[in-house]
Design a protein around this motif. Structure first.
Motif, short mmCIF file in Angstrom:
data_model
loop_
_atom_site.label_atom_id
_atom_site.label_comp_id
_atom_site.label_asym_id
_atom_site.label_seq_id
_atom_site.Cartn_x
_atom_site.Cartn_y
_atom_site.Cartn_z
N ARG A 1 0.84 -1.21 0.00
CA ARG A 1 0.00 0.00 0.00
C ARG A 1 0.87 1.25 0.00
O ARG A 1 0.55 2.22 -0.69
CB ARG A 1 -0.94 -0.01 1.20
CG ARG A 1 -2.01 -1.09 1.12
CD ARG A 1 -2.92 -1.10 2.33
NE ARG A 1 -3.66 0.15 2.33
CZ ARG A 1 -4.09 0.74 3.44
NH1 ARG A 1 -3.86 0.21 4.62
NH2 ARG A 1 -4.77 1.87 3.37
N LEU A 2 1.94 1.24 0.73
CA LEU A 2 2.85 2.38 0.79
C LEU A 2 3.47 2.66 -0.58
O LEU A 2 3.50 3.80 -1.04
CB LEU A 2 3.94 2.10 1.82
CG LEU A 2 4.95 3.19 2.10
CD1 LEU A 2 4.28 4.39 2.74
CD2 LEU A 2 6.04 2.65 3.02
N GLU B 1 -1.20 4.40 -1.75
CA GLU B 1 -2.46 4.31 -1.03
C GLU B 1 -2.41 5.03 0.31
O GLU B 1 -3.44 5.28 0.92
CB GLU B 1 -2.85 2.84 -0.83
CG GLU B 1 -3.19 2.13 -2.13
CD GLU B 1 -3.55 0.68 -1.91
OE1 GLU B 1 -4.11 0.34 -0.85
OE2 GLU B 1 -3.26 -0.13 -2.81
N LEU B 2 -1.22 5.37 0.76
CA LEU B 2 -1.05 6.08 2.03
C LEU B 2 -0.46 7.46 1.79
O LEU B 2 0.14 8.06 2.69
CB LEU B 2 -0.16 5.26 2.96
CG LEU B 2 -0.62 3.83 3.23
CD1 LEU B 2 0.41 3.06 4.04
CD2 LEU B 2 -1.96 3.83 3.94
#
Length: 125
Positions: A46-47, A51-52
């Protein structure tokens, strides 16, 4: 009064062997469960995929720029994340995975992701 432990790891056996590497020890692996390993891998993914990005953003530009050459990209990732100590087996597997696509951004993400979830990254020798 009972004395405090000098570190959190003094509560765990210093003789806990690493999975599939009984010559190496890691007391923290008594609390690093498979579920935690998957959660950590998902967080890294995700990183790297922005997404973050409202909290933190990874600049992939240097890796995307190097992605034309799979071995060169893996060398850059090795130097950045592992200080040049990537094992030959890990290097071979990641180069092969990176070479499986021609998209430079995906190559960069693949190299960074696979490196960040390897034992080479998680375990300090």
């Amino acid at each position: 009064m009972k004395p405090l432990a000098p570190t959190v790891f003094s509560f765990y056996s210093p003789l806990t062997p690493l999975p599939d590497q009984p010559e190496l020890f890691g007391p923290e692996f008594q609390i690093y469960t498979p579920a935690l390993a998957v959660a950590r891998a998902n967080f890294v993914y995700r990183l790297l995929n922005d997404e973050l990005s409202s909290m933190v953003r990874i600049d992939l530009a240097p890796y995307v720029n190097a992605a034309g050459d799979p071995a060169g990209l893996v060398n850059l990732v090795d130097a950045t994340l592992l200080y040049g100590r990537m094992s030959p087996a890990t290097r071979q597997a990641i180069v092969a995975s990176v070479a499986a696509t021609t998209d430079k951004r995906q190559r960069a993400i693949t190299a960074l992701y696979l490196t960040a979830i390897t034992a080479d990254f998680v375990v300090q020798h």
